[in-house]
Motif scaffolding. Structure first.
Motif, PDB file in Angstrom:
ATOM      1  N   UNK A   1       0.823  -1.209   0.000  1.00 13.50           N
ATOM      2  CA  UNK A   1       0.000   0.000   0.000  1.00 13.50           C
ATOM      3  C   UNK A   1       0.858   1.259   0.000  1.00 13.50           C
ATOM      4  N   UNK A   2       1.940   1.241   0.763  1.00  9.72           N
ATOM      5  CA  UNK A   2       2.830   2.405   0.809  1.00  9.72           C
ATOM      6  C   UNK A   2       3.446   2.681  -0.560  1.00  9.72           C
ATOM      7  N   UNK A   3       3.932   1.642  -1.212  1.00  8.22           N
ATOM      8  CA  UNK A   3       4.551   1.819  -2.534  1.00  8.22           C
ATOM      9  C   UNK A   3       3.519   2.286  -3.556  1.00  8.22           C
ATOM     10  N   UNK A   4       2.321   1.729  -3.495  1.00 10.53           N
ATOM     11  CA  UNK A   4       1.286   2.117  -4.464  1.00 10.53           C
ATOM     12  C   UNK A   4       0.927   3.594  -4.310  1.00 10.53           C
ATOM     13  N   UNK A   5       0.778   4.055  -3.079  1.00  6.66           N
ATOM     14  CA  UNK A   5       0.463   5.468  -2.843  1.00  6.66           C
ATOM     15  C   UNK A   5       1.569   6.350  -3.401  1.00  6.66           C
ATOM     16  N   UNK A   6       2.814   5.997  -3.159  1.00  5.55           N
ATOM     17  CA  UNK A   6       3.933   6.792  -3.650  1.00  5.55           C
ATOM     18  C   UNK A   6       4.011   6.755  -5.171  1.00  5.55           C
ATOM     19  N   UNK A   7       3.734   5.596  -5.754  1.00  5.19           N
ATOM     20  CA  UNK A   7       3.775   5.459  -7.216  1.00  5.19           C
ATOM     21  C   UNK A   7       2.705   6.340  -7.865  1.00  5.19           C
TER      22      UNK A   7
END
Length: 657
Positions: free
Chosen positions: A438-444
């Motif tokens: 979830x963290x990576x998706x938000x940043x992406x």
């Protein structure tokens, strides 16, 4: 269901006790005592009665709380299920010992209990004193830095539980499941502190147990022939209270307090579920009276006592202080996912060292299993497990009668449910991985929108998010594992490096080349290295940069909070540098995009990563130190004057005392 009137206790005299019991036959009385938390009156005994009613064929209906209520905390209420005269439960009564109002009153005052983190540090200090006092200093393997690390981990647990409660709240609102983890552990900490540290409150609670059992016995003997058979069912901290009360009664002097402690002669069974007795014996040894003062033996030698023979506890002059018709049948049940309840090895050793044969409680009477899916919640799931109560009833309460109409073979001890061990072990780590994703998706998403990048296919998005999440998870594990174990344990460094390598390899295999080149661009623009072993320079440099947080964290002092902050700070700096490097700025004719959406995405990324780190820490601490009993086994070793030994990957071998 047929009910009786209340029985007045000695602490709160009432005007009349003429209707203490109804005219129905009564031979056995099940007495329940609840555990930690803000319990409702009569909810515990209502649950026990419902579980036993579920054993019938057909099951008996559950009754409302008001049916059990007598209206005063100073009274004891004995109820009987509404069954036919031929039913096995016709002569069984139900009563409760309630004590939740005592800690609730203390919490309401707000000026007595110590703050959770501060009290946790005193527990660590007590463990350190135990280690230094019991283990020869010349062979000590545990340093002061190790205990400082444990103190930091203790604070980490409290902080992580608060965070996990927020996630569980979201799960409850989504309709997935509902469980209040934070109240369970905070209530447990407060109630344990009250019972273990405050003598006056502990005495008040234990006295309630004495008063309730005394009242039950007196009124039974006034109205029925013969003697009652009492079976105590205790949960969580209630097991500590009931065990303390039993030891008080067993240690009473002849002729003194027999009116108050005589109820012990009628106790036939003792069921403990989710019991922390072992931790209390180790950390608070002065709480426990010797049930046989002076080490006097029963009639037969301790090693040869029989479940069918009377138990005679004698005074120093040879006179009989306490006579039990038979040893109390103690059965302990605990789930491996329960952070509070454990096998009671130390309790059995305590009884053996005291030369007390009052309990029939051997290794085969201690039942561990994996039956409940959610760690932590397992501590309360016992109450919904009908098979658990079926075993105790068939083995202790009604050993010669089957509650099922059709009869059947003897009930087997509760065992593991299929795949439940794997599910219980995996869920916390899967949650940590999901938070990384979830963290990576938000940043992406924030980065691509900020830079107005388009043309991403769904496959590219999935590959990018999974690849970077794998690398980020590897960074978390590699950075955190060495901070949660003894620094001298080299195998954990090897495991950390292996997990990081696995995440890095997965990232290199799946991440799109344009993504790795984008992230490494600020560091590689002065030169264009050639691929090495077929790996693009951007990907190789990305993995190299990812090593930086782990390497720095390994060098820092082992304070969990400091390591987490440094790791997140380095990750934020690298991410911000890569994105701002690609920021159009004022060199183009197009207007620059606003910066605030990227800042919000970065902050949300850091918050989710922080949650993921806390979740992993709590999962590892629970798995290693609680589920695998490393902490409790270590304290047992110190109590036996043995230093800490490295634990292997093999399952622990419980000791039989």
């Amino acid at each position: 269901m047929d009910t009786t009137a209340g029985l007045e206790s000695e602490t709160e005299p009432q005007p009349s006790t003429q209707s203490a019991f109804s005219g129905r036959p009564l031979e056995q009385i099940v007495v329940a005592i609840h555990g930690v938390g803000n319990q409702r009156r009569f909810d515990t005994i209502r649950t026990v009665a419902h579980r036993l009613g579920k054993l019938s064929d057909p099951p008996l209906p559950v009754m409302p709380l008001g049916f059990f209520s007598v209206g005063s905390c100073g009274q004891v209420y004995v109820s009987q299920l509404d069954v036919e005269e031929t039913h096995p439960l016709w002569k069984v009564g139900f009563a409760e010992v309630y004590w939740a109002d005592v800690p609730r009153g203390v919490v309401t005052m707000g000026d007595t209990l110590e703050e959770s983190k501060a009290w946790g540090r005193t527990i660590v200090g007590r463990a350190q004193a135990l280690y230094r006092g019991q283990v020869e200093q010349s062979v000590c393997q545990v340093s002061g830095a190790d205990f400082d690390m444990v103190a930091g981990v203790t604070e980490e647990i409290v902080e992580a539980v608060d965070v996990m409660e927020n996630l569980l709240w979201v799960a409850g609102k989504a309709g997935i499941f509902k469980f209040d983890l934070a109240p369970l552990l905070t209530d447990y900490i407060g109630d344990v502190q009250l019972v273990a540290e405050f003598q006056s409150y502990r005495k008040e609670i234990v006295d309630r147990f004495h008063d309730a059992l005394t009242t039950i016995v007196e009124h039974f003997r006034d109205r029925y022939p013969g003697s009652p058979e009492i079976h105590v069912i205790a949960h969580s901290e209630g097991t500590v209270i009931s065990f303390l009360a039993m030891l008080d009664a067993l240690a009473s002097a002849p002729g003194q307090g027999r009116h108050r402690y005589g109820w012990i002669e009628y106790v036939r069974g003792f069921m403990t579920i989710g019991s922390p007795i072992d931790k209390h014996i180790i950390l608070w040894p002065r709480l426990w009276p010797n049930p046989v003062p002076g080490g006097a033996l029963q009639t037969d030698a301790f090693e040869t006592w029989s479940a069918d023979k009377p138990v005679l506890l004698k005074a120093k002059d040879g006179s009989t202080r306490v006579r039990l018709p038979q040893p109390i049948k103690w059965r302990n049940y605990y789930d491996f996912g329960d952070p509070i309840g454990f096998q009671l090895d130390t309790a059995r050793r305590f009884l053996r060292e005291a030369r007390c044969g009052a309990f029939q409680f051997g290794f085969d009477d201690d039942y561990g299993f994996s039956r409940y899916p959610l760690p932590g919640k397992a501590h309360t799931d016992y109450w919904s497990d009908t098979d658990l109560f079926r075993h105790f009833v068939d083995d202790v309460v009604l050993p010669n009668v089957s509650l099922a109409a059709a009869g059947g073979p003897p009930t087997k001890p509760p065992g593991n449910k299929p795949l439940m061990s794997v599910v219980s072990l995996s869920i916390p780590y899967l949650l940590a991985i999901a938070l990384h994703v979830a963290a990576v998706y938000v940043m992406f998403k924030g980065t691509t929108q900020f830079l107005s990048q388009k043309g991403w296919t769904m496959t590219d998005v999935v590959h990018t998010v999974i690849a970077l999440a794998a690398l980020l998870t590897g960074v978390t594990v590699a950075s955190r594992l060495p901070r949660l174990v003894q620094q001298s344990r080299g195998r954990w460094l090897v495991l950390s490096a292996g997990i990081f390598a696995l995440g890095a390899a997965f990232c290199l295999w799946m991440v799109p080349p344009q993504v790795s080149a984008f992230l490494a661009a600020p560091f590689l623009e002065r030169g264009t290295p050639t691929p090495l072993f077929g790996i693009a320079p951007g990907g190789a440099f990305l993995v190299t940069v990812a090593l930086l947080p782990a390497f720095v964290c390994w060098l820092l002092p082992r304070r969990p909070r400091l390591g987490r902050r440094v790791m997140i700070g380095i990750g934020a700096a690298i991410t911000a540098l890569a994105v701002l490097h690609a920021y159009p700025g004022s060199s183009t004719a197009e207007p620059s995009p606003p910066l605030w959406p990227f800042v919000l995405a970065l902050l949300l990324f850091l918050y989710l990563w922080w949650l993921a780190i806390l979740t992993f820490d709590l999962s590892f601490i629970w798995h290693r130190y609680i589920r695998n009993s490393v902490a409790l086994d270590t304290l047992r070793d110190w109590r036996e004057k043995k230093d800490t030994k490295p634990r292997t990957l093999r399952a622990r071998q419980p000791k039989d005392y």
